[in-house]
Enzyme design. Structure first.
Site, PDB file in Angstrom:
ATOM      1  N   ASP A  77       0.789  -1.202   0.117  1.00  0.00           N
ATOM      2  CA  ASP A  77      -0.115   0.143  -0.017  1.00  0.00           C
ATOM      3  C   ASP A  77       0.685   1.245  -0.030  1.00  0.00           C
ATOM      4  OD1 ASP A  77      -2.404  -1.678   0.053  1.00  0.00           O
ATOM      5  OD2 ASP A  77      -2.704  -1.317   2.201  1.00  0.00           O
ATOM      6  N   GLU A 148      -3.991  11.297   4.789  1.00  0.00           N
ATOM      7  CA  GLU A 148      -4.516  12.202   6.009  1.00  0.00           C
ATOM      8  C   GLU A 148      -4.010  13.250   6.256  1.00  0.00           C
ATOM      9  OE1 GLU A 148      -0.971  10.357   7.353  1.00  0.00           O
ATOM     10  OE2 GLU A 148      -2.649   9.007   7.149  1.00  0.00           O
ATOM     11  N   ASP A 177      -3.600  13.889  22.388  1.00  0.00           N
ATOM     12  CA  ASP A 177      -2.250  14.051  21.566  1.00  0.00           C
ATOM     13  C   ASP A 177      -2.332  14.572  20.304  1.00  0.00           C
ATOM     14  OD1 ASP A 177      -1.088  12.972  23.850  1.00  0.00           O
ATOM     15  OD2 ASP A 177      -0.619  11.089  23.042  1.00  0.00           O
ATOM     16  N   THR A 188      -6.430   2.623   6.049  1.00  0.00           N
ATOM     17  CA  THR A 188      -5.856   1.553   6.364  1.00  0.00           C
ATOM     18  C   THR A 188      -4.586   1.782   7.192  1.00  0.00           C
ATOM     19  OG1 THR A 188      -5.075   0.980   4.296  1.00  0.00           O
ATOM     20  CG2 THR A 188      -7.014   0.166   4.827  1.00  0.00           C
ATOM     21  N   ASN A 191      -4.822   6.015  10.318  1.00  0.00           N
ATOM     22  CA  ASN A 191      -6.057   6.340  10.756  1.00  0.00           C
ATOM     23  C   ASN A 191      -6.334   4.697  11.603  1.00  0.00           C
ATOM     24  OD1 ASN A 191      -9.038   7.122  10.968  1.00  0.00           O
ATOM     25  ND2 ASN A 191      -9.203   5.227   9.771  1.00  0.00           N
TER      26      ASN A 191
END
Length: 288
Positions: A77, A148, A177, A188, A191
């Protein structure tokens, strides 16, 4: 087929899973056909990936990445997302085959019948997130993220943040945090390690996931409609400085971040027709 808006939901995961299952409507999947596409092969640094690349280049004609219609990505990935990031301004298609560790976003590897697989593939179009940052000194910066956008505390002090969705304040104060907003493609990655949900690629939603939330303790995050405008403000920044990152692009000492899905940029991934993403999502959620 029209997209059913998922909306924002700030509640427990059990309620969010019900909403997700009820509203899933895939609109970005379509068949891809192209006569005699020009192929380029890219491999990660792993031995399996390099061996596969060498074998495929002996079987199929190849060209440079810049001239290719389809890039064949060999790895996991991370390699897929790196390739999409490097070619974010080009209309190239990417067909990944798993020669890495996880391969959640990849097709199964096979040397056979590659051209027919490409011509019968389903085209999935993704869109990155655009992060617009205002720093404490008034400077502004922008960056794109395929995985992200994340905000993290810079010191031992917890971050104190405020969350606004589409001009409505949803959380006046969160001690944590950090927090992240993930695309389906990135769900995946960081996150998932922060206990966020895995999202099918065509779901039309984003995941907002807290990182070690301290107050309120029970807040597990939210699922947001992909067109939402998300504003996250850092509070009490002299005592509690916060940094922001869009994938690998980091900005320190931020005052606020606005996050939108940038639908002017298309990221095109090809999948085998029998590549069952929904089944992979279920398996991943129940894996040990």
């Amino acid at each position: 087929i029209s997209t059913i808006a998922c909306g924002s939901l700030f509640s427990n995961w059990s309620h969010r899973i019900c909403l997700f299952n009820a509203s899933l409507c895939i609109t970005s999947f379509r068949k891809y056909e192209m006569a005699n596409p020009k192929l380029a092969f890219l491999a990660s640094s792993g031995k399996q990936a390099i061996t596969a690349k060498n074998a495929l280049e002996k079987i199929y004609d190849s060209t440079s990445v810049d001239d290719a219609d389809v890039i064949i990505v060999l790895g996991g990935d991370g390699m897929m997302l790196d390739t999409l990031r490097q070619h974010i301004n080009r209309p190239v298609k990417v067909f990944g085959m798993n020669r890495g560790t996880i391969g959640f976003l990849m097709n199964e590897f096979s040397k056979d019948d590659l051209l027919n697989r490409i011509n019968s593939a389903t085209l999935v179009t993704l869109h990155p997130l655009r992060m617009m940052v205002e720093k404490n000194n008034g400077d502004t910066e922008e960056a794109l993220a395929i995985n992200e956008v994340s905000l993290l505390r810079q010191t031992s002090q917890t971050a104190k943040i405020k969350i606004t969705i589409d001009n409505t304040v949803r959380m006046k104060e969160l001690l944590c945090d950090g927090i992240l907003v993930s695309t389906p493609a990135g769900s995946t990655a960081y996150n998932l390690s922060a206990h966020g949900p895995i999202i099918p690629l065509g779901a039309g939603i984003l995941a907002m996931t807290p990182i070690s939330a301290f107050r309120p303790r029970r807040w597990r995050g939210a699922l947001l409609e992909h067109g939402a405008t998300i504003k996250i403000e850092a509070l009490d920044t002299k005592k509690r400085p916060v940094s922001a990152s869009a994938d690998a692009t980091g900005v320190r000492d931020i005052k606020s971040v606005i996050i939108n899905e940038d639908r002017t940029i298309d990221l095109n991934i090809l999948y085998d027709p029998d590549h069952n993403l929904d089944e992979r999502v279920l398996k991943e959620q129940f894996s040990p």
